[in-house]
Motif scaffolding. Structure first.
Motif, PDB file in Angstrom:
ATOM      1  N   VAL A  15       0.846  -1.202   0.000  1.00  0.00           N
ATOM      2  CA  VAL A  15       0.000   0.000   0.000  1.00  0.00           C
ATOM      3  C   VAL A  15       0.880   1.251   0.000  1.00  0.00           C
ATOM      4  O   VAL A  15       0.614   2.212  -0.731  1.00  0.00           O
ATOM      5  CB  VAL A  15      -0.976  -0.012   1.197  1.00  0.00           C
ATOM      6  CG1 VAL A  15      -1.681   1.326   1.350  1.00  0.00           C
ATOM      7  CG2 VAL A  15      -1.994  -1.136   1.047  1.00  0.00           C
ATOM      8  N   VAL A  16       1.937   1.220   0.794  1.00  0.00           N
ATOM      9  CA  VAL A  16       2.893   2.335   0.803  1.00  0.00           C
ATOM     10  C   VAL A  16       3.494   2.498  -0.589  1.00  0.00           C
ATOM     11  O   VAL A  16       3.619   3.619  -1.101  1.00  0.00           O
ATOM     12  CB  VAL A  16       3.996   2.110   1.867  1.00  0.00           C
ATOM     13  CG1 VAL A  16       5.100   3.146   1.749  1.00  0.00           C
ATOM     14  CG2 VAL A  16       3.394   2.126   3.270  1.00  0.00           C
ATOM     15  N   GLY A  21       3.848   5.409  -5.775  1.00  0.00           N
ATOM     16  CA  GLY A  21       3.719   5.429  -7.231  1.00  0.00           C
ATOM     17  C   GLY A  21       2.659   6.415  -7.704  1.00  0.00           C
ATOM     18  O   GLY A  21       2.840   7.104  -8.713  1.00  0.00           O
ATOM     19  N   THR A  22       1.566   6.493  -6.969  1.00  0.00           N
ATOM     20  CA  THR A  22       0.507   7.451  -7.299  1.00  0.00           C
ATOM     21  C   THR A  22       1.012   8.881  -7.132  1.00  0.00           C
ATOM     22  O   THR A  22       0.754   9.740  -7.980  1.00  0.00           O
ATOM     23  CB  THR A  22      -0.727   7.201  -6.409  1.00  0.00           C
ATOM     24  OG1 THR A  22      -1.186   5.861  -6.631  1.00  0.00           O
ATOM     25  CG2 THR A  22      -1.841   8.181  -6.721  1.00  0.00           C
ATOM     26  N   LEU A  27       2.221  14.036  -8.787  1.00  0.00           N
ATOM     27  CA  LEU A  27       2.933  15.203  -8.267  1.00  0.00           C
ATOM     28  C   LEU A  27       4.317  15.427  -8.872  1.00  0.00           C
ATOM     29  O   LEU A  27       4.798  16.565  -8.890  1.00  0.00           O
ATOM     30  CB  LEU A  27       3.061  15.091  -6.742  1.00  0.00           C
ATOM     31  CG  LEU A  27       1.757  14.933  -5.975  1.00  0.00           C
ATOM     32  CD1 LEU A  27       2.024  14.686  -4.500  1.00  0.00           C
ATOM     33  CD2 LEU A  27       0.878  16.155  -6.179  1.00  0.00           C
ATOM     34  N   LEU A  28       4.966  14.369  -9.325  1.00  0.00           N
ATOM     35  CA  LEU A  28       6.327  14.518  -9.841  1.00  0.00           C
ATOM     36  C   LEU A  28       6.390  14.455 -11.369  1.00  0.00           C
ATOM     37  O   LEU A  28       7.041  15.289 -12.001  1.00  0.00           O
ATOM     38  CB  LEU A  28       7.240  13.443  -9.248  1.00  0.00           C
ATOM     39  CG  LEU A  28       7.411  13.445  -7.732  1.00  0.00           C
ATOM     40  CD1 LEU A  28       8.267  12.273  -7.286  1.00  0.00           C
ATOM     41  CD2 LEU A  28       7.982  14.756  -7.247  1.00  0.00           C
ATOM     42  N   ALA A  37      11.959  11.972 -11.973  1.00  0.00           N
ATOM     43  CA  ALA A  37      10.772  11.602 -11.190  1.00  0.00           C
ATOM     44  C   ALA A  37      10.932  10.196 -10.625  1.00  0.00           C
ATOM     45  O   ALA A  37      10.597   9.943  -9.460  1.00  0.00           O
ATOM     46  CB  ALA A  37       9.515  11.704 -12.052  1.00  0.00           C
ATOM     47  N   HIS A  38      11.453   9.277 -11.446  1.00  0.00           N
ATOM     48  CA  HIS A  38      11.708   7.904 -11.004  1.00  0.00           C
ATOM     49  C   HIS A  38      12.701   7.888  -9.841  1.00  0.00           C
ATOM     50  O   HIS A  38      12.473   7.218  -8.835  1.00  0.00           O
ATOM     51  CB  HIS A  38      12.247   7.079 -12.175  1.00  0.00           C
ATOM     52  CG  HIS A  38      12.907   5.809 -11.780  1.00  0.00           C
ATOM     53  ND1 HIS A  38      12.202   4.659 -11.488  1.00  0.00           N
ATOM     54  CD2 HIS A  38      14.221   5.509 -11.595  1.00  0.00           C
ATOM     55  CE1 HIS A  38      13.062   3.707 -11.142  1.00  0.00           C
ATOM     56  NE2 HIS A  38      14.284   4.196 -11.216  1.00  0.00           N
ATOM     57  N   GLN A  39      13.784   8.625  -9.975  1.00  0.00           N
ATOM     58  CA  GLN A  39      14.818   8.644  -8.941  1.00  0.00           C
ATOM     59  C   GLN A  39      14.297   9.236  -7.640  1.00  0.00           C
ATOM     60  O   GLN A  39      14.508   8.666  -6.565  1.00  0.00           O
ATOM     61  CB  GLN A  39      16.042   9.419  -9.436  1.00  0.00           C
ATOM     62  CG  GLN A  39      16.769   8.719 -10.550  1.00  0.00           C
ATOM     63  CD  GLN A  39      17.809   9.593 -11.217  1.00  0.00           C
ATOM     64  OE1 GLN A  39      17.712  10.819 -11.216  1.00  0.00           O
ATOM     65  NE2 GLN A  39      18.823   8.953 -11.810  1.00  0.00           N
TER      66      GLN A  39
END
Length: 132
Positions: A15-16, A21-22, A27-28, A37-39
């Motif tokens: 869930v975390v 990921g959401t 937001l990123l 954004a991935h990093q």
């Protein structure tokens, strides 16, 4: 921590991961290049997962260092299995899924399963050395 609790804990950790990921997507990703954004999301995910693992392993203690390593291994394997299963179900190619493990290209995802593996024994060791 019993096996049943370890599975429940992993579900809570997932869930975390989904929340992280959401947050990345909402937001990123609109404001940063995809790699950045991935990093950033990976680093944030490691911090959030660390906090969750700290909390869970404080409530449901390990009986030994070997027990902590076993739970970490279980969580690591479940995480990787879920990542590949979910990715394949979403239609992603093996190449795309494996690309997230390319540290030499700045892809940091492989640090997440590694962290999920080593955090339980690290936290067990820290708690074993400090009085309650």
């Amino acid at each position: 921590m019993t096996f049943k609790r370890a599975l429940l804990a992993w579900l809570l950790l997932s869930v975390v991961g989904f929340a992280n990921g959401t947050a990345r997507a909402l937001l990123l990703a609109p404001y940063l290049p995809e790699l950045r954004a991935h990093q950033l999301s990976t680093v944030l995910g490691i911090v959030l997962l660390g906090a969750a693992i700290w909390f869970l392993t404080g409530r449901w203690r390990f009986s030994s260092s070997a027990h902590a390593w076993g739970i970490g291994l279980l969580w690591c394997l479940l995480t990787v299995a879920f990542e590949f299963s979910f990715g394949r179900a979403m239609g992603y190619s093996w190449e795309r899924l494996l690309a997230d493990y390319a540290l030499w290209e700045g892809r940091l995802w492989s640090l997440v399963p590694l962290w999920v593996l080593v955090a339980p024994p690290l936290f067990y060791r820290y708690r074993a050395k400090t009085p309650r």
